[in-house]
Design a protein around this motif. Sequence first.
Motif, PDB file in Angstrom:
ATOM      1  N   LEU A 168       0.830  -1.210   0.000  1.00 51.62           N
ATOM      2  CA  LEU A 168       0.000   0.000   0.000  1.00 51.62           C
ATOM      3  C   LEU A 168       0.863   1.259   0.000  1.00 51.62           C
ATOM      4  O   LEU A 168       0.493   2.280  -0.591  1.00 51.62           O
ATOM      5  CB  LEU A 168      -0.916  -0.004   1.224  1.00 51.62           C
ATOM      6  CG  LEU A 168      -2.044  -1.034   1.215  1.00 51.62           C
ATOM      7  CD1 LEU A 168      -2.716  -1.091   2.579  1.00 51.62           C
ATOM      8  CD2 LEU A 168      -3.060  -0.710   0.132  1.00 51.62           C
ATOM      9  N   TYR A 169       2.004   1.201   0.663  1.00 44.38           N
ATOM     10  CA  TYR A 169       2.907   2.340   0.780  1.00 44.38           C
ATOM     11  C   TYR A 169       3.446   2.756  -0.592  1.00 44.38           C
ATOM     12  O   TYR A 169       3.505   3.948  -0.914  1.00 44.38           O
ATOM     13  CB  TYR A 169       4.054   1.967   1.705  1.00 44.38           C
ATOM     14  CG  TYR A 169       5.077   3.058   1.932  1.00 44.38           C
ATOM     15  CD1 TYR A 169       4.954   3.934   3.014  1.00 44.38           C
ATOM     16  CD2 TYR A 169       6.185   3.198   1.097  1.00 44.38           C
ATOM     17  CE1 TYR A 169       5.895   4.918   3.242  1.00 44.38           C
ATOM     18  CE2 TYR A 169       7.125   4.183   1.322  1.00 44.38           C
ATOM     19  CZ  TYR A 169       6.985   5.034   2.386  1.00 44.38           C
ATOM     20  OH  TYR A 169       7.923   6.014   2.595  1.00 44.38           O
ATOM     21  N   THR A 171       2.265   1.733  -3.646  1.00 50.06           N
ATOM     22  CA  THR A 171       1.285   1.799  -4.728  1.00 50.06           C
ATOM     23  C   THR A 171       0.664   3.194  -4.771  1.00 50.06           C
ATOM     24  O   THR A 171       0.202   3.697  -3.743  1.00 50.06           O
ATOM     25  CB  THR A 171       0.166   0.754  -4.520  1.00 50.06           C
ATOM     26  OG1 THR A 171       0.744  -0.550  -4.505  1.00 50.06           O
ATOM     27  CG2 THR A 171      -0.858   0.826  -5.642  1.00 50.06           C
ATOM     28  N   PRO A 172       0.634   3.840  -5.940  1.00 47.84           N
ATOM     29  CA  PRO A 172       0.000   5.161  -6.044  1.00 47.84           C
ATOM     30  C   PRO A 172      -1.469   5.090  -5.618  1.00 47.84           C
ATOM     31  O   PRO A 172      -2.138   4.067  -5.815  1.00 47.84           O
ATOM     32  CB  PRO A 172       0.120   5.499  -7.537  1.00 47.84           C
ATOM     33  CG  PRO A 172       1.285   4.689  -8.012  1.00 47.84           C
ATOM     34  CD  PRO A 172       1.238   3.413  -7.221  1.00 47.84           C
ATOM     35  N   GLU A 173      -1.968   6.178  -5.052  1.00 42.85           N
ATOM     36  CA  GLU A 173      -3.342   6.185  -4.540  1.00 42.85           C
ATOM     37  C   GLU A 173      -4.365   5.918  -5.628  1.00 42.85           C
ATOM     38  O   GLU A 173      -5.387   5.266  -5.381  1.00 42.85           O
ATOM     39  CB  GLU A 173      -3.643   7.529  -3.863  1.00 42.85           C
ATOM     40  CG  GLU A 173      -2.941   7.705  -2.525  1.00 42.85           C
ATOM     41  CD  GLU A 173      -3.436   8.914  -1.762  1.00 42.85           C
ATOM     42  OE1 GLU A 173      -4.427   9.544  -2.205  1.00 42.85           O
ATOM     43  OE2 GLU A 173      -2.849   9.227  -0.709  1.00 42.85           O
ATOM     44  N   GLN A 174      -4.101   6.376  -6.861  1.00 45.22           N
ATOM     45  CA  GLN A 174      -5.061   6.154  -7.946  1.00 45.22           C
ATOM     46  C   GLN A 174      -5.187   4.689  -8.319  1.00 45.22           C
ATOM     47  O   GLN A 174      -6.133   4.276  -8.991  1.00 45.22           O
ATOM     48  CB  GLN A 174      -4.702   6.985  -9.180  1.00 45.22           C
ATOM     49  CG  GLN A 174      -3.358   6.682  -9.807  1.00 45.22           C
ATOM     50  CD  GLN A 174      -2.259   7.591  -9.296  1.00 45.22           C
ATOM     51  OE1 GLN A 174      -2.261   7.947  -8.116  1.00 45.22           O
ATOM     52  NE2 GLN A 174      -1.350   7.985 -10.176  1.00 45.22           N
ATOM     53  N   GLY A 176      -5.018   2.303  -5.821  1.00 47.68           N
ATOM     54  CA  GLY A 176      -5.411   1.585  -4.611  1.00 47.68           C
ATOM     55  C   GLY A 176      -4.458   1.701  -3.439  1.00 47.68           C
ATOM     56  O   GLY A 176      -4.693   1.116  -2.379  1.00 47.68           O
ATOM     57  N   GLY A 177      -3.371   2.433  -3.606  1.00 47.06           N
ATOM     58  CA  GLY A 177      -2.418   2.597  -2.519  1.00 47.06           C
ATOM     59  C   GLY A 177      -2.937   3.562  -1.462  1.00 47.06           C
ATOM     60  O   GLY A 177      -3.864   4.340  -1.712  1.00 47.06           O
ATOM     61  N   SER A 178      -2.357   3.486  -0.273  1.00 49.03           N
ATOM     62  CA  SER A 178      -2.796   4.383   0.802  1.00 49.03           C
ATOM     63  C   SER A 178      -1.750   4.416   1.901  1.00 49.03           C
ATOM     64  O   SER A 178      -1.457   3.402   2.530  1.00 49.03           O
ATOM     65  CB  SER A 178      -4.132   3.905   1.389  1.00 49.03           C
ATOM     66  OG  SER A 178      -4.447   4.610   2.567  1.00 49.03           O
ATOM     67  N   LYS A 179      -1.192   5.591   2.142  1.00 50.12           N
ATOM     68  CA  LYS A 179      -0.226   5.744   3.228  1.00 50.12           C
ATOM     69  C   LYS A 179      -0.912   5.576   4.590  1.00 50.12           C
ATOM     70  O   LYS A 179      -0.312   5.072   5.541  1.00 50.12           O
ATOM     71  CB  LYS A 179       0.442   7.122   3.144  1.00 50.12           C
ATOM     72  CG  LYS A 179       1.331   7.334   1.918  1.00 50.12           C
ATOM     73  CD  LYS A 179       2.599   6.535   2.006  1.00 50.12           C
ATOM     74  CE  LYS A 179       3.656   7.024   1.016  1.00 50.12           C
ATOM     75  NZ  LYS A 179       3.241   6.939  -0.397  1.00 50.12           N
ATOM     76  N   LYS A 181      -3.555   3.605   5.355  1.00 50.00           N
ATOM     77  CA  LYS A 181      -3.743   2.176   5.618  1.00 50.00           C
ATOM     78  C   LYS A 181      -2.399   1.474   5.819  1.00 50.00           C
ATOM     79  O   LYS A 181      -2.291   0.545   6.616  1.00 50.00           O
ATOM     80  CB  LYS A 181      -4.518   1.532   4.468  1.00 50.00           C
ATOM     81  CG  LYS A 181      -5.957   1.988   4.379  1.00 50.00           C
ATOM     82  CD  LYS A 181      -6.684   1.328   3.212  1.00 50.00           C
ATOM     83  CE  LYS A 181      -8.129   1.802   3.125  1.00 50.00           C
ATOM     84  NZ  LYS A 181      -8.843   1.212   1.968  1.00 50.00           N
TER      85      LYS A 181
END
Length: 219
Positions: A168-169, A171-174, A176-179, A181
Amino acid sequence: MKRILFSLLLSSSVWAVQAQDAKYVAAMTKNIALIDSAHIKYFANADLSLFETEANAFERIATAEKDKWQPYYFAAYCQVMEALYVKDKDKVDGWADKASLNVDKALSFSPDNSEILCLQSLVATSRISVDPMTRGLPYGKEAAVLLEKAKKLNAANPRVYMLQGQSLYYTPEQFGGSKVKAKELFETALKQFASFKPATNLDPNWGEAYTKHLLSTIK
């Protein structure tokens, strides 16, 4: 007389096995310790040679022992580090292929092993860097499935949460990534690290320092 001879032969066999086990433990302990040196050497001057040296050493140990999963695991670990760190992306799949072969051998001796599945997920992750746009989805999904399997086998394994957070760290937010989470998963991993004890001194016990580093970068 026969009983005495049998007793002597049995004692000799036990001594030989103990000596062999001691030699194995000493060789594994030495080379596992050198993995930390390999990381330090790489980050100091981008030198991957020690990982390759250690991978070869673990493969020699595995060949000599024939029935233990840990040497194959650590050989694969060193090879996947090569795949993750190598600058020439044309070499990634070659290292990942070698790691995958050793992972398969480790699984043949310990099929329901959360640690090996975590490493297998990391092999899949390493392949993404060759072409993130086309490989991100299939290999990312493969890695995620493997981590869920690893979690079901051992929900107390801190490397499961560390690797899920890492995914998640990075992976770009667009996509599905999320700092946010990722931070939650890193915090869970650290709680698990606090109480985690490997089954033996030769079992995997890495990732705590890396988790702390990644967590420190999230504001």
